[in-house]
Structure formats: C-alpha cells, structure tokens
Design a protein around this motif. Structure first.
Motif, PDB file in Angstrom:
ATOM      1  N   UNK A   3      -1.649   7.270   3.256  1.00 45.76           N
ATOM      2  CA  UNK A   3      -0.287   6.796   3.526  1.00 45.76           C
ATOM      3  C   UNK A   3       0.400   6.457   2.212  1.00 45.76           C
ATOM      4  N   UNK A   4       1.583   7.025   2.022  1.00 42.56           N
ATOM      5  CA  UNK A   4       2.381   6.752   0.835  1.00 42.56           C
ATOM      6  C   UNK A   4       3.803   6.416   1.263  1.00 42.56           C
ATOM      7  N   UNK A   5       4.482   5.606   0.483  1.00 44.60           N
ATOM      8  CA  UNK A   5       5.866   5.248   0.735  1.00 44.60           C
ATOM      9  C   UNK A   5       6.708   5.752  -0.441  1.00 44.60           C
ATOM     10  N   UNK A   6       7.649   6.627  -0.147  1.00 52.06           N
ATOM     11  CA  UNK A   6       8.604   7.082  -1.158  1.00 52.06           C
ATOM     12  C   UNK A   6       9.770   6.106  -1.143  1.00 52.06           C
ATOM     13  N   UNK A   7      10.102   5.552  -2.301  1.00 54.24           N
ATOM     14  CA  UNK A   7      11.005   4.403  -2.340  1.00 54.24           C
ATOM     15  C   UNK A   7      12.047   4.557  -3.439  1.00 54.24           C
ATOM     16  N   UNK A   8      13.251   4.023  -3.157  1.00 54.97           N
ATOM     17  CA  UNK A   8      14.313   3.991  -4.160  1.00 54.97           C
ATOM     18  C   UNK A   8      15.165   2.748  -3.934  1.00 54.97           C
ATOM     19  N   UNK A  85       0.422   0.433   0.917  1.00 54.94           N
ATOM     20  CA  UNK A  85       0.462   1.851   0.565  1.00 54.94           C
ATOM     21  C   UNK A  85       0.896   2.062  -0.878  1.00 54.94           C
ATOM     22  N   UNK A  86       0.517   3.207  -1.424  1.00 54.41           N
ATOM     23  CA  UNK A  86       1.010   3.618  -2.734  1.00 54.41           C
ATOM     24  C   UNK A  86       2.520   3.840  -2.639  1.00 54.41           C
ATOM     25  N   UNK A 112       1.967  -4.929  -7.439  1.00 58.34           N
ATOM     26  CA  UNK A 112       1.216  -4.448  -8.592  1.00 58.34           C
ATOM     27  C   UNK A 112       1.720  -3.073  -9.031  1.00 58.34           C
ATOM     28  N   UNK A 113       1.893  -2.910 -10.343  1.00 56.74           N
ATOM     29  CA  UNK A 113       2.265  -1.600 -10.872  1.00 56.74           C
ATOM     30  C   UNK A 113       1.169  -0.567 -10.635  1.00 56.74           C
ATOM     31  N   UNK A 114      -0.043  -1.009 -10.379  1.00 57.37           N
ATOM     32  CA  UNK A 114      -1.147  -0.077 -10.142  1.00 57.37           C
ATOM     33  C   UNK A 114      -0.927   0.771  -8.892  1.00 57.37           C
ATOM     34  N   UNK A 115      -0.112   0.293  -7.980  1.00 58.55           N
ATOM     35  CA  UNK A 115       0.108   1.052  -6.749  1.00 58.55           C
ATOM     36  C   UNK A 115       1.281   2.017  -6.858  1.00 58.55           C
ATOM     37  N   UNK A 116       1.966   2.043  -8.006  1.00 60.38           N
ATOM     38  CA  UNK A 116       3.143   2.890  -8.176  1.00 60.38           C
ATOM     39  C   UNK A 116       2.758   4.269  -8.705  1.00 60.38           C
ATOM     40  N   UNK A 117       3.323   5.301  -8.106  1.00 59.48           N
ATOM     41  CA  UNK A 117       3.200   6.685  -8.573  1.00 59.48           C
ATOM     42  C   UNK A 117       4.558   7.088  -9.129  1.00 59.48           C
ATOM     43  N   UNK A 118       4.630   7.298 -10.432  1.00 63.41           N
ATOM     44  CA  UNK A 118       5.902   7.559 -11.098  1.00 63.41           C
ATOM     45  C   UNK A 118       6.139   9.056 -11.201  1.00 63.41           C
ATOM     46  N   UNK A 119       7.126   9.569 -10.479  1.00 60.67           N
ATOM     47  CA  UNK A 119       7.395  11.008 -10.488  1.00 60.67           C
ATOM     48  C   UNK A 119       8.046  11.468 -11.791  1.00 60.67           C
ATOM     49  N   UNK A 120       8.670  10.558 -12.529  1.00 63.85           N
ATOM     50  CA  UNK A 120       9.171  10.938 -13.861  1.00 63.85           C
ATOM     51  C   UNK A 120       7.993  11.291 -14.765  1.00 63.85           C
ATOM     52  N   UNK A 121       6.968  10.455 -14.761  1.00 65.23           N
ATOM     53  CA  UNK A 121       5.768  10.727 -15.554  1.00 65.23           C
ATOM     54  C   UNK A 121       5.111  12.037 -15.118  1.00 65.23           C
TER      55      UNK A 121
END
Length: 237
Positions: A3-8, A85-86, A112-121
C-alpha cells in the motif's frame, strides 16, 4: 499487499519556518501499484493572507479558504487515510517539511522521512541532466496534463501516480490506471493499447503472408557446389 499513498500539498509559500502554511492536501491510494479509487482531499484555512505569487500558482484565494477547516480539525482523518503507508511525493522534502510543521503546531509527532519516496530523486537517477518537473515527466511519458492550468493537490497526485508507475518501469498493458481520475494517458503511437490501454483483438491484427521454407532449385545447386569445397561434409554422411 503493498500500500502506497501518492500525496501532494499546496501552500502559501516556500518556508513554514517563515509562517507559510498548507492550504490543500490531495492524496490517493495505490495497492500493488494500482490506483484503487480511494482518495483524500481537503482545502484548509491557513489563518493568514495569501501572497500573490502563491495565488498565481494554485488559484486559491484567502476569500475561498476563509470558511475551510483548520488543520487540527482534519488531522485525524488525514492520518487515518495515510496510516503507515509509504508516501510517494514529488520533491518529498518540501511537502514533508510542511506537513511536519503543521503537526508540530498541534503537538503531534512528525512523519518520518524514511517513509517518503521522492519521485524527483527517482527521475534524476533515471534521466540524469533532464528536467524533472511534473510537467516535464508528463511530457516524457506521454501523460495528458493539458487540463493542468493551475496546480491542484489532488490533480497533481493523480498525474504523479502515473509518472511514478512509469518511473518504476511502466504499467501492464490493459491495466487502465486512472481511467476515472482527472488524469488520463494521452494517445501514444508506441503504446499498442492507445489511450484506453486495450490491446487490439486478434481479428484486427494485420496478417502477413507466410514465409516460404522450401529451398529453390538454385539454392540446392549452390549448396551442392559449396559441399564440394568441404572435406567430409556432414551433409553427405
């Protein structure tokens, strides 16, 4: 089950340490990288004025936001939706800093920043030196964002979900991600499914003439000449 959450988020500016606040949160759920249709969306009263520069980006005025809820009034619903979720975010450090600033104001623990997936990176690793904005990635992957005249948290989350799956390696043909969302894939001549992801049926596929497999007389004669040049060819055993 992944499970992932896409967020803005949309904000009043660039720095929560200087008093900028979140004015919109949009998020959607992915299960095993497939959009489920579950979303979270809210406008927020930032309890301050809206700078002209920020208004030009997202079009959210102080008058429009005046009767919207405060962050502390929606935080429980928001945290319930994202659960553990991430979080897939474009330029994650920006949104996470704002979310954690809002949480700190009401004495809630940070995310926590550990759960973030950065699409820019992800984009910069996959396409070094290329533009990594959301608009640029939509163009690269032929994702239709013509309706994105202004930034909007939920719309941008829907676009980002498609970009994220492309950065992960692309969706399966026929999956039909985001068919009901605000973001839809544009027609791509390299995509056999076209805009709706459907593969052509066998009846519509062009058929080519069968290739001949029997050698010609000239080919047999040429092969015979070739064999005379070999010592003990296996074809004559």
């Amino acid at each position: 089950m992944i499970r992932e959450i896409v967020l803005d988020t949309e904000t009043t500016g660039f720095d929560p340490d200087q008093g900028d606040r979140i004015v919109e949160i949009g998020a959607l759920e992915l299960l095993n990288h497939v959009a489920t249709g579950r979303t979270y969306h809210v406008y927020l009263n930032p309890e301050r004025d809206m700078p002209e520069g920020a208004y030009r980006v997202h079009g959210l005025s102080s008058a429009f936001l005046a009767d919207k809820p405060l962050f502390h009034e929606v935080v429980d619903a928001f945290l319930t939706f994202i659960a553990d979720s991430a979080l897939v975010i474009h330029n994650a450090a920006f949104d996470m800093k704002f979310l954690n600033a809002e949480l700190a104001r009401i004495d809630r623990p940070p995310l926590s920043m550990d759960r973030a997936i950065d699409t820019v990176t992800m984009a910069r690793r996959k396409f070094p030196g290329a533009p990594a904005s959301l608009d640029a990635l939509c163009r690269r992957f032929a994702i239709d964002n013509a309706h994105r005249a202004l930034h909007g948290a939920l719309l941008d989350s829907e676009l980002l979900a498609e970009v994220y799956l492309e950065l992960m390696g692309g969706r399966e043909p026929g999956l039909g991600l985001m068919k009901t969302g605000a973001a839809r894939r544009g027609a791509d001549p390299d995509d056999p499914g076209g805009a709706d992801g459907a593969l052509p049926s066998a009846a519509t596929r062009p058929r080519r003439s069968p290739r001949p497999h029997q050698e010609s007389a000239a080919e047999r004669d040429a092969h015979g000449v070739f064999l005379t040049r070999l010592k003990d060819p296996i074809w004559l055993r």
